[in-house]
Design a protein around this motif. Sequence first.
Motif, PDB file in Angstrom:
ATOM      1  N   PRO A  24      10.982   2.217 -35.532  1.00 33.80           N
ATOM      2  CA  PRO A  24      11.913   1.085 -35.447  1.00 33.80           C
ATOM      3  C   PRO A  24      12.600   0.950 -34.092  1.00 33.80           C
ATOM      4  N   ASP A  25      12.851   2.076 -33.410  1.00 35.89           N
ATOM      5  CA  ASP A  25      13.503   1.996 -32.103  1.00 35.89           C
ATOM      6  C   ASP A  25      12.503   1.798 -30.959  1.00 35.89           C
ATOM      7  N   GLY A  26      11.207   1.745 -31.273  1.00 39.81           N
ATOM      8  CA  GLY A  26      10.176   1.496 -30.270  1.00 39.81           C
ATOM      9  C   GLY A  26       9.807   2.683 -29.417  1.00 39.81           C
ATOM     10  N   ARG A  27      10.406   3.833 -29.670  1.00 39.10           N
ATOM     11  CA  ARG A  27      10.200   4.980 -28.785  1.00 39.10           C
ATOM     12  C   ARG A  27       9.004   5.838 -29.162  1.00 39.10           C
ATOM     13  N   TRP A  28       8.448   5.646 -30.359  1.00 39.28           N
ATOM     14  CA  TRP A  28       7.368   6.501 -30.834  1.00 39.28           C
ATOM     15  C   TRP A  28       6.260   5.673 -31.458  1.00 39.28           C
ATOM     16  N   SER A  29       5.038   6.175 -31.302  1.00 47.15           N
ATOM     17  CA  SER A  29       3.880   5.555 -31.940  1.00 47.15           C
ATOM     18  C   SER A  29       3.174   6.610 -32.773  1.00 47.15           C
ATOM     19  N   TYR A  30       2.891   6.258 -34.041  1.00 51.26           N
ATOM     20  CA  TYR A  30       2.191   7.148 -34.956  1.00 51.26           C
ATOM     21  C   TYR A  30       0.766   6.622 -35.113  1.00 51.26           C
ATOM     22  N   TYR A  31      -0.191   7.517 -34.912  1.00 48.46           N
ATOM     23  CA  TYR A  31      -1.599   7.118 -34.840  1.00 48.46           C
ATOM     24  C   TYR A  31      -2.372   7.778 -35.988  1.00 48.46           C
ATOM     25  N   LEU A  46       0.771  11.507 -32.225  1.00 46.40           N
ATOM     26  CA  LEU A  46       2.146  11.076 -31.952  1.00 46.40           C
ATOM     27  C   LEU A  46       2.282  10.859 -30.452  1.00 46.40           C
ATOM     28  N   SER A  47       2.821   9.715 -30.065  1.00 46.03           N
ATOM     29  CA  SER A  47       3.004   9.417 -28.648  1.00 46.03           C
ATOM     30  C   SER A  47       4.429   8.969 -28.367  1.00 46.03           C
ATOM     31  N   ALA A  48       4.991   9.470 -27.279  1.00 48.96           N
ATOM     32  CA  ALA A  48       6.287   8.995 -26.789  1.00 48.96           C
ATOM     33  C   ALA A  48       6.035   7.736 -25.975  1.00 48.96           C
ATOM     34  N   MET A  49       6.764   6.666 -26.275  1.00 50.72           N
ATOM     35  CA  MET A  49       6.508   5.364 -25.666  1.00 50.72           C
ATOM     36  C   MET A  49       7.651   4.964 -24.734  1.00 50.72           C
ATOM     37  N   ALA A  50       7.278   4.519 -23.548  1.00 52.42           N
ATOM     38  CA  ALA A  50       8.262   3.980 -22.612  1.00 52.42           C
ATOM     39  C   ALA A  50       8.456   2.498 -22.904  1.00 52.42           C
ATOM     40  N   PRO A  51       9.597   1.924 -22.513  1.00 56.94           N
ATOM     41  CA  PRO A  51       9.832   0.491 -22.752  1.00 56.94           C
ATOM     42  C   PRO A  51       8.694  -0.365 -22.191  1.00 56.94           C
ATOM     43  N   GLY A  52       8.199  -1.268 -23.003  1.00 60.92           N
ATOM     44  CA  GLY A  52       7.149  -2.185 -22.566  1.00 60.92           C
ATOM     45  C   GLY A  52       5.741  -1.674 -22.771  1.00 60.92           C
ATOM     46  N   GLU A  53       5.566  -0.394 -23.124  1.00 60.70           N
ATOM     47  CA  GLU A  53       4.213   0.124 -23.329  1.00 60.70           C
ATOM     48  C   GLU A  53       3.636  -0.394 -24.646  1.00 60.70           C
ATOM     49  N   TRP A 112       0.377  -0.383 -27.740  1.00 57.95           N
ATOM     50  CA  TRP A 112      -0.129   0.583 -28.702  1.00 57.95           C
ATOM     51  C   TRP A 112      -1.099   1.591 -28.105  1.00 57.95           C
ATOM     52  N   TYR A 113      -1.866   1.213 -27.092  1.00 56.99           N
ATOM     53  CA  TYR A 113      -2.884   2.099 -26.528  1.00 56.99           C
ATOM     54  C   TYR A 113      -2.331   2.954 -25.380  1.00 56.99           C
ATOM     55  N   GLN A 114      -1.045   2.830 -25.109  1.00 57.52           N
ATOM     56  CA  GLN A 114      -0.443   3.589 -24.019  1.00 57.52           C
ATOM     57  C   GLN A 114       0.436   4.711 -24.596  1.00 57.52           C
ATOM     58  N   GLY A 115       1.361   5.209 -23.803  1.00 56.15           N
ATOM     59  CA  GLY A 115       2.240   6.269 -24.276  1.00 56.15           C
ATOM     60  C   GLY A 115       1.787   7.642 -23.808  1.00 56.15           C
ATOM     61  N   ARG A 116       2.575   8.648 -24.124  1.00 58.62           N
ATOM     62  CA  ARG A 116       2.333  10.030 -23.707  1.00 58.62           C
ATOM     63  C   ARG A 116       2.181  10.889 -24.958  1.00 58.62           C
ATOM     64  N   ALA A 117       0.984  11.445 -25.135  1.00 55.37           N
ATOM     65  CA  ALA A 117       0.686  12.217 -26.335  1.00 55.37           C
ATOM     66  C   ALA A 117       1.587  13.445 -26.441  1.00 55.37           C
TER      67      ALA A 117
END
Length: 212
Positions: free
Chosen positions: A129-136, A179-186, A188-193
Amino acid sequence: MPRLFWGILALIVVGAAIFASMLRFDGPPAPAPEVARRVAAVPNAPPAPSSGERIRWRGGLLTVPVAGVARSAIASSWGDPRGGGTRLHRGNDILAPGGTPVLAAADGVVEKVFFSNGGGGNTLYVRSPDGRWSYYYAHLAGYAPGIAEGMRVRAGQPIATVGDTGNAGPGNTHLHFGLSAMAPGERWYQGRAVDPTPLLTGASLADPAARR
């Protein structure tokens, strides 16, 4: 005299041209950060320390994303070689029979429903919800009824079923959870695993076994 002068000048020019052709100009040496970046890009280079050591996770433990699997049954596969050693595993494989319900590991919004004949096969990307994480969620056999991009899901809600699609291999049914840490504007295919194992098992980040 003029002929002698022009002759000497011509010899100087020709000599300078030959000398220049023998030189190779590659620019200044790469600074240390650039060298480090190049080394890090090599597939078989040792992985950097687990991102879990550097992040602040405030969400508590994740819900185990496969129905019926106990936390104690989850073994880390983070950093294991894949593709004949050409890449490193950036997630956690949870073994289960095909068709076992896949559950949302945390609250979020379905950001992408994606299919590929290779790679993760049938996949879901859910953004926190806060946009900071992506679950894959990858290698899925199929999706739960009603699952669509933009849909909100709650932790523990069935969202898919375990399968062997993509490069999992026939019969190798499991869920690849990332699990990926997401920076603002990144996207779904981006982020840091980030290694999700400690957040699935409850093992301490100080335990080396949790950071393989």
